[in-house]
Write an enzyme that holds these catalytic residues in place. Structure first.
Site, PDB file in Angstrom:
ATOM      1  N   ASP A  12       0.918  -1.052  -0.202  1.00 23.39           N
ATOM      2  CA  ASP A  12       0.057   0.127   0.089  1.00 23.39           C
ATOM      3  C   ASP A  12       0.811   1.260   0.132  1.00 23.39           C
ATOM      4  O   ASP A  12       2.089   1.040   0.022  1.00 23.39           O
ATOM      5  CB  ASP A  12      -0.873   0.015   1.332  1.00 23.39           C
ATOM      6  CG  ASP A  12      -1.845   1.116   1.427  1.00 23.39           C
ATOM      7  OD1 ASP A  12      -2.255   1.764   0.164  1.00 23.39           O
ATOM      8  OD2 ASP A  12      -2.240   1.722   2.228  1.00 23.39           O
ATOM      9  N   SER A  13       0.253   2.354  -0.070  1.00 24.44           N
ATOM     10  CA  SER A  13       0.920   3.635  -0.151  1.00 24.44           C
ATOM     11  C   SER A  13       1.485   3.796   1.246  1.00 24.44           C
ATOM     12  O   SER A  13       2.646   4.186   1.529  1.00 24.44           O
ATOM     13  CB  SER A  13       0.150   4.845  -0.416  1.00 24.44           C
ATOM     14  OG  SER A  13      -0.971   4.737   0.242  1.00 24.44           O
ATOM     15  N   TYR A  44      -1.574   8.106  -2.317  1.00 26.22           N
ATOM     16  CA  TYR A  44      -1.961   7.669  -3.603  1.00 26.22           C
ATOM     17  C   TYR A  44      -3.058   8.421  -4.121  1.00 26.22           C
ATOM     18  O   TYR A  44      -3.279   8.601  -5.326  1.00 26.22           O
ATOM     19  CB  TYR A  44      -2.070   6.241  -3.818  1.00 26.22           C
ATOM     20  CG  TYR A  44      -0.651   5.439  -3.849  1.00 26.22           C
ATOM     21  CD1 TYR A  44       0.572   6.006  -3.912  1.00 26.22           C
ATOM     22  CD2 TYR A  44      -0.739   3.993  -4.013  1.00 26.22           C
ATOM     23  CE1 TYR A  44       1.856   5.478  -4.139  1.00 26.22           C
ATOM     24  CE2 TYR A  44       0.710   3.283  -4.319  1.00 26.22           C
ATOM     25  CZ  TYR A  44       1.556   4.094  -4.113  1.00 26.22           C
ATOM     26  OH  TYR A  44       2.775   3.177  -4.423  1.00 26.22           O
ATOM     27  N   GLY A  45      -3.931   8.520  -3.400  1.00 27.47           N
ATOM     28  CA  GLY A  45      -5.495   8.868  -3.469  1.00 27.47           C
ATOM     29  C   GLY A  45      -5.637  10.350  -4.374  1.00 27.47           C
ATOM     30  O   GLY A  45      -6.689  10.493  -4.674  1.00 27.47           O
ATOM     31  N   CYS A  76      -4.604  -1.440  -1.630  1.00 29.57           N
ATOM     32  CA  CYS A  76      -5.024  -0.076  -1.889  1.00 29.57           C
ATOM     33  C   CYS A  76      -5.955  -0.183  -3.262  1.00 29.57           C
ATOM     34  O   CYS A  76      -5.870  -0.623  -4.175  1.00 29.57           O
ATOM     35  CB  CYS A  76      -3.764   0.546  -2.345  1.00 29.57           C
ATOM     36  SG  CYS A  76      -3.795   2.207  -2.618  1.00 29.57           S
ATOM     37  N   GLU A 154      -3.524   7.409   9.525  1.00 30.63           N
ATOM     38  CA  GLU A 154      -1.934   7.565   9.558  1.00 30.63           C
ATOM     39  C   GLU A 154      -1.613   7.779  10.991  1.00 30.63           C
ATOM     40  O   GLU A 154      -0.854   7.155  11.541  1.00 30.63           O
ATOM     41  CB  GLU A 154      -1.320   8.232   8.753  1.00 30.63           C
ATOM     42  CG  GLU A 154      -1.465   7.677   7.014  1.00 30.63           C
ATOM     43  CD  GLU A 154      -0.424   6.443   6.873  1.00 30.63           C
ATOM     44  OE1 GLU A 154       0.764   6.643   7.447  1.00 30.63           O
ATOM     45  OE2 GLU A 154      -0.616   5.746   5.814  1.00 30.63           O
ATOM     46  N   CYS A 190     -11.336   2.114   0.850  1.00 29.56           N
ATOM     47  CA  CYS A 190      -9.951   2.833   1.087  1.00 29.56           C
ATOM     48  C   CYS A 190      -9.405   1.876   2.217  1.00 29.56           C
ATOM     49  O   CYS A 190     -10.184   1.845   3.492  1.00 29.56           O
ATOM     50  CB  CYS A 190      -9.631   4.144   1.392  1.00 29.56           C
ATOM     51  SG  CYS A 190      -7.965   4.637   1.792  1.00 29.56           S
ATOM     52  N   HIS A 192      -7.253   2.100   4.552  1.00 29.65           N
ATOM     53  CA  HIS A 192      -6.995   2.858   5.561  1.00 29.65           C
ATOM     54  C   HIS A 192      -8.083   3.081   6.440  1.00 29.65           C
ATOM     55  O   HIS A 192      -8.063   3.097   7.935  1.00 29.65           O
ATOM     56  CB  HIS A 192      -6.606   4.423   5.306  1.00 29.65           C
ATOM     57  CG  HIS A 192      -5.249   4.811   4.975  1.00 29.65           C
ATOM     58  ND1 HIS A 192      -4.630   4.214   3.673  1.00 29.65           N
ATOM     59  CD2 HIS A 192      -4.009   5.164   5.640  1.00 29.65           C
ATOM     60  CE1 HIS A 192      -3.152   4.374   3.485  1.00 29.65           C
ATOM     61  NE2 HIS A 192      -3.081   5.006   4.877  1.00 29.65           N
TER      62      HIS A 192
HETATM   63  N1  DGL Z   1      -4.970   2.841   1.382  1.00 30.86           N
HETATM   64  C1  DGL Z   1      -5.407   3.248  -0.107  1.00 30.86           C
HETATM   65  C2  DGL Z   1      -6.638   2.956  -0.545  1.00 30.86           C
HETATM   66  O1  DGL Z   1      -7.027   1.874  -0.349  1.00 30.86           O
HETATM   67  C3  DGL Z   1      -4.754   4.895  -0.367  1.00 30.86           C
HETATM   68  C4  DGL Z   1      -4.634   5.937   0.680  1.00 30.86           C
HETATM   69  C5  DGL Z   1      -3.732   6.907  -0.099  1.00 30.86           C
HETATM   70  O2  DGL Z   1      -2.496   6.753  -0.384  1.00 30.86           O
HETATM   71  O3  DGL Z   1      -4.280   8.155  -0.646  1.00 30.86           O
HETATM   72  O4  DGL Z   1      -7.098   3.714  -1.436  1.00 30.86           O
END
Ligand code: DGL
Length: 270
Positions: A12-13, A44-45, A76, A154, A190, A192
């Site tokens: 993941d990011s 990443y988002g 992710c 985070e 997501c 997270h």
């Molecule tokens: N955990 C990631 C997802 O499922 C992305 C979070 C990010 O880096 O913006 O989309």
């Protein structure tokens, strides 16, 4: 049957993929997991699509070389909804992607109003629109993209208190939607966000069922291990975390990593 512990690369990011690690460990405790966070390119988002495809491809290439995994999980949604076709074309190792759980959410919603909470990237993807058209065409889908919530997750994993109340304002677009009162299911699209599940559930109340992809992903990994004739042991094995950027705040993550049995931290700078 081969009796070495199957090697999984879960990527993941940031820390979001740790929610997937927890689900995988629940079903398959005896795999050796390398958890990789591309913290150099986090988040990443909010990235442009071309830039993100290129990055995910490059990072996976380096990580697959280093880890030689049996199965890769792109844990992710932001990356999977975009880059899976390209990366599957490049690598021979099975790649499991994590995409929004719209199908199970639509299958269980009685009110036919479902929420979709994801990153801005995932909400905007053609892939996500296609999932909605295929599996939830008779539902009202209320979408919100939030990168702020990613940052809160985070912080939470670094030991900072994230209160239910502090999330209320972040989710105000969802609350403000005219069909919010009818919503009975919310997709946490997501990886997270399941890390904040207790806070989100407290904020949204029992009326709303939170749905994510974690268990389905664990089952998919299990399917691939069967295909490869690899048998996980019954007990947990050694796990490693790899980061793409040296950063002080990785220290703050060590207690959360330890809870998942990840005791070793390594670097693959890029
Ligand atoms: N955990 C990631 C997802 O499922 C992305 C979070 C990010 O880096 O913006 O989309």
């Amino acid at each position: 049957m081969n009796h070495r512990a199957p090697r999984l690369l879960i990527f993941d990011s940031g820390v979001g993929g740790l929610s997937i690690v927890a689900d995988v460990q629940q079903l398959l405790p005896g795999c050796a997991i390398t958890y990789a966070s591309d913290n150099a390119a986090f988040p990443y988002g909010t990235k442009g699509e071309a830039e993100l495809v290129e990055r995910v491809d490059a990072v996976l290439r380096a990580l697959i070389d280093k880890v030689e995994p049996d199965v890769v999980v792109v844990a992710c949604n932001s990356a999977s909804t975009l880059a899976l076709p390209q990366i599957r074309a490049h690598f021979t190792v099975p790649i499991v992607g994590v995409v929004p759980a719209i199908k199970p959410a639509a299958a269980q919603s009685r009110s036919r109003v479902i929420g979709l909470l994801a990153t801005p990237g995932t909400v905007a993807r053609a892939y996500t629109r296609d999932l909605i058209a295929r599996f939830a065409s008779d539902c009202t889908v209320v979408s919100q993209g939030s990168s702020e919530l990613v940052h809160r997750a985070e912080e939470h994993l670094r030991g900072k208190t994230v209160t239910t109340e502090s999330l209320r304002e972040l989710l105000s677009p969802l609350f403000a939607h005219p069909r919010f009162a009818d919503m009975d299911t919310l997709v946490l699209a997501c990886t997270h966000f399941p890390l904040l599940r207790p806070q989100l559930q407290a904020l949204l109340g029992d009326r709303i069922t939170l749905v994510d992809s974690g268990e389905a992903i664990a089952r998919r990994v299990s399917y691939w291990l069967d295909e490869l004739k690899l048998t996980p042991g019954a007990t947990s094995t050694e796990h490693t975390a790899v980061f793409t950027r040296h950063s002080e705040d990785v220290e703050g993550l060590k207690p959360a990593l330890k809870v998942l049995g990840i005791d070793t931290v390594e670097w693959r700078l890029m």
